[in-house]
Design a protein around this motif. Structure first.
Motif, PDB file in Angstrom:
ATOM      1  N   UNK A  89       0.780  -1.258  -0.036  1.00 16.01           N
ATOM      2  CA  UNK A  89      -0.011   0.039  -0.007  1.00 16.01           C
ATOM      3  C   UNK A  89       0.844   1.352  -0.108  1.00 16.01           C
ATOM      4  N   UNK A  90       1.726   1.170   0.956  1.00 13.59           N
ATOM      5  CA  UNK A  90       2.747   2.475   0.695  1.00 13.59           C
ATOM      6  C   UNK A  90       3.529   2.458  -0.311  1.00 13.59           C
ATOM      7  N   UNK A  91       4.133   1.372  -1.055  1.00 17.12           N
ATOM      8  CA  UNK A  91       4.715   1.545  -2.272  1.00 17.12           C
ATOM      9  C   UNK A  91       3.573   2.060  -3.251  1.00 17.12           C
ATOM     10  N   UNK A  92       2.523   1.681  -3.175  1.00 17.17           N
ATOM     11  CA  UNK A  92       1.549   2.298  -4.076  1.00 17.17           C
ATOM     12  C   UNK A  92       1.283   3.559  -4.219  1.00 17.17           C
ATOM     13  N   UNK A  93       1.367   4.110  -2.958  1.00 12.42           N
ATOM     14  CA  UNK A  93       1.287   5.621  -2.542  1.00 12.42           C
ATOM     15  C   UNK A  93       2.438   6.473  -3.289  1.00 12.42           C
ATOM     16  N   UNK A  94       3.646   6.054  -2.807  1.00  9.42           N
ATOM     17  CA  UNK A  94       4.842   6.506  -3.639  1.00  9.42           C
ATOM     18  C   UNK A  94       4.600   6.235  -5.124  1.00  9.42           C
ATOM     19  N   UNK A  95       4.263   5.210  -5.664  1.00 10.22           N
ATOM     20  CA  UNK A  95       4.108   4.938  -7.373  1.00 10.22           C
ATOM     21  C   UNK A  95       2.939   6.230  -7.550  1.00 10.22           C
ATOM     22  N   UNK A  96       1.909   6.321  -7.036  1.00  7.00           N
ATOM     23  CA  UNK A  96       0.844   7.363  -7.323  1.00  7.00           C
ATOM     24  C   UNK A  96       1.762   8.745  -7.337  1.00  7.00           C
ATOM     25  N   UNK A  97       2.615   9.190  -6.349  1.00  7.46           N
ATOM     26  CA  UNK A  97       3.262  10.347  -6.262  1.00  7.46           C
ATOM     27  C   UNK A  97       4.077  10.505  -7.452  1.00  7.46           C
ATOM     28  N   UNK A  98       4.822   9.565  -7.796  1.00  6.57           N
ATOM     29  CA  UNK A  98       5.866   9.570  -9.096  1.00  6.57           C
ATOM     30  C   UNK A  98       5.203   9.847 -10.119  1.00  6.57           C
ATOM     31  N   UNK A  99       3.904   9.006 -10.463  1.00  5.62           N
ATOM     32  CA  UNK A  99       3.188   9.321 -11.676  1.00  5.62           C
ATOM     33  C   UNK A  99       2.867  10.530 -11.848  1.00  5.62           C
ATOM     34  N   UNK A 100       2.826  11.457 -10.904  1.00  2.11           N
ATOM     35  CA  UNK A 100       2.326  12.893 -10.956  1.00  2.11           C
ATOM     36  C   UNK A 100       3.449  13.694 -11.202  1.00  2.11           C
ATOM     37  N   UNK A 101       4.838  13.085 -11.585  1.00  2.50           N
ATOM     38  CA  UNK A 101       6.118  13.795 -11.540  1.00  2.50           C
ATOM     39  C   UNK A 101       6.014  15.042 -12.636  1.00  2.50           C
ATOM     40  N   UNK A 102       5.485  14.904 -13.589  1.00  8.18           N
ATOM     41  CA  UNK A 102       5.619  16.045 -14.745  1.00  8.18           C
ATOM     42  C   UNK A 102       4.473  17.233 -13.960  1.00  8.18           C
ATOM     43  N   UNK A 103       3.543  16.915 -13.441  1.00  8.06           N
ATOM     44  CA  UNK A 103       2.631  18.229 -12.678  1.00  8.06           C
ATOM     45  C   UNK A 103       3.364  18.673 -11.320  1.00  8.06           C
ATOM     46  N   UNK A 104       4.063  17.821 -10.699  1.00  7.83           N
ATOM     47  CA  UNK A 104       4.706  18.306  -9.577  1.00  7.83           C
ATOM     48  C   UNK A 104       5.926  19.183 -10.052  1.00  7.83           C
ATOM     49  N   UNK A 105       6.568  18.753 -11.006  1.00 12.13           N
ATOM     50  CA  UNK A 105       7.912  19.483 -11.491  1.00 12.13           C
ATOM     51  C   UNK A 105       7.348  21.020 -12.081  1.00 12.13           C
ATOM     52  N   UNK A 106       5.945  21.133 -12.272  1.00 13.90           N
ATOM     53  CA  UNK A 106       5.588  22.311 -12.980  1.00 13.90           C
ATOM     54  C   UNK A 106       5.054  23.015 -11.769  1.00 13.90           C
ATOM     55  N   UNK A 107       4.388  22.256 -10.826  1.00 13.14           N
ATOM     56  CA  UNK A 107       3.454  23.156  -9.677  1.00 13.14           C
ATOM     57  C   UNK A 107       3.566  22.958  -8.302  1.00 13.14           C
ATOM     58  N   UNK A 108       4.469  21.682  -8.224  1.00 14.79           N
ATOM     59  CA  UNK A 108       4.576  21.253  -6.691  1.00 14.79           C
ATOM     60  C   UNK A 108       3.347  20.331  -6.309  1.00 14.79           C
ATOM     61  N   UNK A 109       3.373  19.961  -5.125  1.00 17.10           N
ATOM     62  CA  UNK A 109       2.473  19.245  -4.433  1.00 17.10           C
ATOM     63  C   UNK A 109       1.324  20.045  -4.333  1.00 17.10           C
ATOM     64  N   UNK A 161       6.060  11.127   4.152  1.00 19.62           N
ATOM     65  CA  UNK A 161       5.508  12.301   3.829  1.00 19.62           C
ATOM     66  C   UNK A 161       6.336  13.533   3.672  1.00 19.62           C
ATOM     67  N   UNK A 162       7.774  13.664   4.687  1.00 19.93           N
ATOM     68  CA  UNK A 162       8.442  14.701   4.357  1.00 19.93           C
ATOM     69  C   UNK A 162       9.362  14.299   3.153  1.00 19.93           C
ATOM     70  N   UNK A 163       9.695  13.001   2.812  1.00 19.63           N
ATOM     71  CA  UNK A 163      10.032  12.456   1.614  1.00 19.63           C
ATOM     72  C   UNK A 163       9.599  13.197   0.301  1.00 19.63           C
ATOM     73  N   UNK A 164       8.177  12.842   0.280  1.00 19.59           N
ATOM     74  CA  UNK A 164       7.324  13.318  -0.450  1.00 19.59           C
ATOM     75  C   UNK A 164       7.362  14.848  -1.005  1.00 19.59           C
ATOM     76  N   UNK A 165       7.314  15.331   0.266  1.00 19.86           N
ATOM     77  CA  UNK A 165       7.021  17.097   0.094  1.00 19.86           C
ATOM     78  C   UNK A 165       8.523  17.661  -0.351  1.00 19.86           C
ATOM     79  N   UNK A 166       9.294  16.887  -0.062  1.00 19.21           N
ATOM     80  CA  UNK A 166      10.911  17.331  -0.460  1.00 19.21           C
ATOM     81  C   UNK A 166      11.025  17.168  -1.902  1.00 19.21           C
ATOM     82  N   UNK A 167      10.724  15.828  -2.271  1.00 20.40           N
ATOM     83  CA  UNK A 167      10.796  15.727  -3.740  1.00 20.40           C
ATOM     84  C   UNK A 167       9.928  16.427  -4.573  1.00 20.40           C
ATOM     85  N   UNK A 168       8.831  16.739  -4.152  1.00 15.90           N
ATOM     86  CA  UNK A 168       8.058  17.513  -4.882  1.00 15.90           C
ATOM     87  C   UNK A 168       8.434  18.852  -5.049  1.00 15.90           C
TER      88      UNK A 168
END
Length: 194
Positions: A89-109, A161-168
């Motif tokens: 489940x946690x890996x699925x969450x990370x995969x969902x975050x990564x799947x939004x990488x183009x949007x995150x690169x343009x606008x953040x979380x 979650x800090x890892x996600x916020x930092x990477x986004x």
């Protein structure tokens, strides 16, 4: 059924839904201060005068956008809850975050950038609502770590979650979606090491 032959209540609910979705998108892309009600109306394909029928102020639209973020989070975590293993489940969450990488690169979380912007406003209240959405994510992640019988589940959830916020944030600042890819892989390896 065209909009003109839909029952009145259905048309109203549809317009409100389109405005809420548009608010979430436009506020994420432009920020609260740069967004106008006309911007949201245009994306929702609703006459600007109709916006005031559903939302009296921009803050009400911000609340609607936060509600949209919460609903999206609930939909995602609900789907992930169907997986039998909490680590997956946690890996699925990370995969969902990564799947939004183009949007995150343009606008953040979406929620993180909104929370940071709302915290800087002189009038308070909405920042706490944004924090509540992030708290919901933290609580869900902590439940997964507890299900793995790991100590300090809340701290592990915070690290994730800090890892996600930092990477986004860094993907956005550097305009580099591969930051999300690399850091997502690192977070998956970290999960495997626990």
């Amino acid at each position: 059924m065209t909009d003109s032959v839909k029952p009145r209540g259905t048309r109203a609910a549809d317009k409100r839904r389109r405005l809420t979705s548009a608010a979430a998108t436009v506020l994420h892309e432009q920020g609260v201060e740069r967004t106008t009600l006309a911007d949201i109306a245009r994306v929702a394909e609703v006459p600007v005068g109709n916006v005031y029928y559903y939302f009296k102020t921009k803050d009400e639209l911000v609340q609607a956008a936060l509600s949209e973020h919460r609903a999206h989070l609930d939909e995602l975590t609900g789907a992930l809850d169907g997986l039998p293993d909490p680590r997956e489940r946690l890996k699925g969450l990370i995969d969902a975050w990564v799947s939004q990488r183009d949007t995150a690169a343009r606008f953040g979380c979406p929620t993180g950038t909104l929370a940071a912007e709302l915290d800087k406003r002189p009038e308070g209240g909405l920042d706490a609502e944004a924090a509540a959405v992030i708290r919901r994510l933290l609580d869900w992640a902590a439940r997964q770590f507890r299900a793995l019988d790991l100590p300090d589940a809340e701290d592990l959830a915070l690290t994730l979650v800090c890892g996600y916020q930092g990477m986004s944030l860094l993907a956005n600042a550097l305009r580099d979606p591969e930051v999300m890819t690399r850091e997502g892989a690192r977070l998956r390896r970290w999960l495997d090491s626990l």
